[in-house]
Write a protein that holds these residues in place. Structure first.
Motif, PDB file in Angstrom:
ATOM      1  N   VAL A 119       0.957   2.953  -9.962  1.00 32.23           N
ATOM      2  CA  VAL A 119       2.631   2.340 -10.037  1.00 32.23           C
ATOM      3  C   VAL A 119       3.343   3.804  -9.738  1.00 32.23           C
ATOM      4  CG1 VAL A 119       4.553   1.308 -11.453  1.00 32.23           C
ATOM      5  CG2 VAL A 119       1.904   0.718 -11.574  1.00 32.23           C
ATOM      6  N   THR A 120       4.252   3.619  -8.623  1.00 39.04           N
ATOM      7  CA  THR A 120       4.907   4.771  -8.495  1.00 39.04           C
ATOM      8  C   THR A 120       6.375   4.828  -8.839  1.00 39.04           C
ATOM      9  OG1 THR A 120       5.996   6.320  -6.463  1.00 39.04           O
ATOM     10  CG2 THR A 120       5.410   4.105  -6.027  1.00 39.04           C
TER      11      THR A 120
ATOM     12  N   PHE B  75       8.513  -3.613   0.754  1.00 44.30           N
ATOM     13  CA  PHE B  75       7.437  -4.335   1.837  1.00 44.30           C
ATOM     14  C   PHE B  75       6.847  -5.451   0.916  1.00 44.30           C
ATOM     15  CE2 PHE B  75       2.826  -3.887   3.137  1.00 44.30           C
ATOM     16  CZ  PHE B  75       3.170  -4.312   4.353  1.00 44.30           C
ATOM     17  N   GLN B  76       7.087  -5.389  -0.337  1.00 44.86           N
ATOM     18  CA  GLN B  76       6.455  -6.650  -1.284  1.00 44.86           C
ATOM     19  C   GLN B  76       4.770  -6.683  -1.239  1.00 44.86           C
ATOM     20  OE1 GLN B  76       8.698  -8.839  -3.188  1.00 44.86           O
ATOM     21  NE2 GLN B  76       9.968  -6.936  -3.049  1.00 44.86           N
ATOM     22  N   LYS B  77       4.486  -5.837  -0.946  1.00 51.77           N
ATOM     23  CA  LYS B  77       2.764  -5.723  -1.159  1.00 51.77           C
ATOM     24  C   LYS B  77       2.505  -4.358  -1.493  1.00 51.77           C
ATOM     25  CE  LYS B  77       2.095  -8.789   2.711  1.00 51.77           C
ATOM     26  NZ  LYS B  77       1.262  -8.780   4.242  1.00 51.77           N
TER      27      LYS B  77
ATOM     28  N   ARG C 120       3.805  -6.364  -9.730  1.00 54.35           N
ATOM     29  CA  ARG C 120       3.043  -6.087  -8.401  1.00 54.35           C
ATOM     30  C   ARG C 120       1.412  -5.865  -8.998  1.00 54.35           C
ATOM     31  NH1 ARG C 120       6.086  -7.781  -5.008  1.00 54.35           N
ATOM     32  NH2 ARG C 120       7.546  -6.040  -5.146  1.00 54.35           N
ATOM     33  N   LEU C 121       1.138  -4.936  -9.849  1.00 53.59           N
ATOM     34  CA  LEU C 121      -0.305  -4.419 -10.060  1.00 53.59           C
ATOM     35  C   LEU C 121      -1.160  -5.695 -10.418  1.00 53.59           C
ATOM     36  CD1 LEU C 121      -2.376  -2.440 -11.037  1.00 53.59           C
ATOM     37  CD2 LEU C 121      -1.086  -2.427 -13.105  1.00 53.59           C
ATOM     38  N   GLN C 122      -0.514  -6.651 -11.212  1.00 53.14           N
ATOM     39  CA  GLN C 122      -1.276  -7.796 -11.541  1.00 53.14           C
ATOM     40  C   GLN C 122      -1.590  -8.690 -10.360  1.00 53.14           C
ATOM     41  OE1 GLN C 122       1.420  -9.376 -14.691  1.00 53.14           O
ATOM     42  NE2 GLN C 122       0.349  -8.033 -16.379  1.00 53.14           N
TER      43      GLN C 122
ATOM     44  N   ILE D  62      -6.995   4.522  -2.166  1.00 56.18           N
ATOM     45  CA  ILE D  62      -6.091   3.922  -3.156  1.00 56.18           C
ATOM     46  C   ILE D  62      -4.699   3.563  -2.740  1.00 56.18           C
ATOM     47  CG2 ILE D  62      -6.873   5.750  -4.726  1.00 56.18           C
ATOM     48  CD1 ILE D  62      -3.901   7.144  -4.453  1.00 56.18           C
ATOM     49  N   CYS D  63      -4.200   2.663  -3.363  1.00 52.96           N
ATOM     50  CA  CYS D  63      -2.797   2.070  -2.955  1.00 52.96           C
ATOM     51  C   CYS D  63      -1.729   2.246  -4.286  1.00 52.96           C
ATOM     52  CB  CYS D  63      -3.023   0.869  -2.541  1.00 52.96           C
ATOM     53  SG  CYS D  63      -3.780  -0.448  -3.664  1.00 52.96           S
ATOM     54  N   LEU D  64      -0.499   2.273  -3.767  1.00 54.18           N
ATOM     55  CA  LEU D  64       0.578   2.219  -4.655  1.00 54.18           C
ATOM     56  C   LEU D  64       1.247   0.938  -4.475  1.00 54.18           C
ATOM     57  CD1 LEU D  64       2.597   5.498  -2.883  1.00 54.18           C
ATOM     58  CD2 LEU D  64       0.962   5.260  -4.853  1.00 54.18           C
TER      59      LEU D  64
END
Length: 189
Positions: free
Chosen positions: A112-113, A125-127, A64-66, A56-58
């Motif tokens: 989404v944290t 980090f922008q990613k 950003r999710l989109q 998984i990722c945050l």
């Protein structure tokens, strides 16, 4: 070291393709650039985990999710907004992520944290940032920093300084899978 410097160091390591150990909105995690296939491969190696099991990722925001999901079902926005504890959603049709991060069906788990440290880390980090429990696959997830094995600590490129002294027993997120038709399946409560 202050929190801002700690985040800056972690971001620099990830930009160079490195792997970090960091606190999240749930438990301590192993992280890296979720778009970097080689960095993701290292995370699998550190965890001694088969790469057929997706990670998984945050992300720090709905916006950003989109960037990483082709079609976010409308119900996802309500689930994210009204969740009372950290919620990882598995979405179909992931995009712009390392291929070895994804499940065989092309889906990805993203959270989404809202926790301040991990949100700032993702924002700066922008990613998307990989977030997988800081343990060797099959072993118990660490409840706090002190529970993380030396094997894991020695395998990463940077260990975040912030929040190491917390003793509160953290728990993993809830996980649900959302079909593109809006169908909801609970994976972990």
């Amino acid at each position: 070291m202050n929190k801002e410097e700690d985040i800056r160091q972690a971001v620099e390591v990830m930009r160079r393709g490195g792997v970090i150990l960091y606190p999240t909105d749930t438990i301590w995690g192993i992280g890296c650039d979720a778009t970097n296939e080689e960095a993701v491969r290292r995370v699998y190696d550190i965890k001694k985990r088969d790469d057929s099991k997706a990670l998984i990722c945050l992300v720090d925001s709905d916006h950003r999710l989109q960037r990483y999901v082709s079609d976010v079902p409308n119900v996802a926005w309500d689930l994210i907004e009204y969740a009372t504890r950290p919620l990882t959603i598995i979405f179909d049709k992931a995009k712009n992520l390392a291929p070895n991060l994804l499940a065989e069906d092309g889906s990805v788990g993203i959270r989404v944290t809202r926790e301040e440290f991990s949100r700032q880390l993702c924002y700066r980090f922008q990613k998307a940032v990989v977030s997988t429990s800081a343990n060797v696959s099959g072993e118990p997830s660490p409840a706090c920093f002190d529970d993380i094995s030396d094997e894991i600590k020695n395998a990463v490129d940077y260990i975040v300084q912030s929040r190491r002294k917390e003793k509160t027993k953290a728990v993993p997120s809830s996980i649900i899978k959302l079909g593109s038709d809006g169908e909801v399946a609970i994976i972990r409560k």
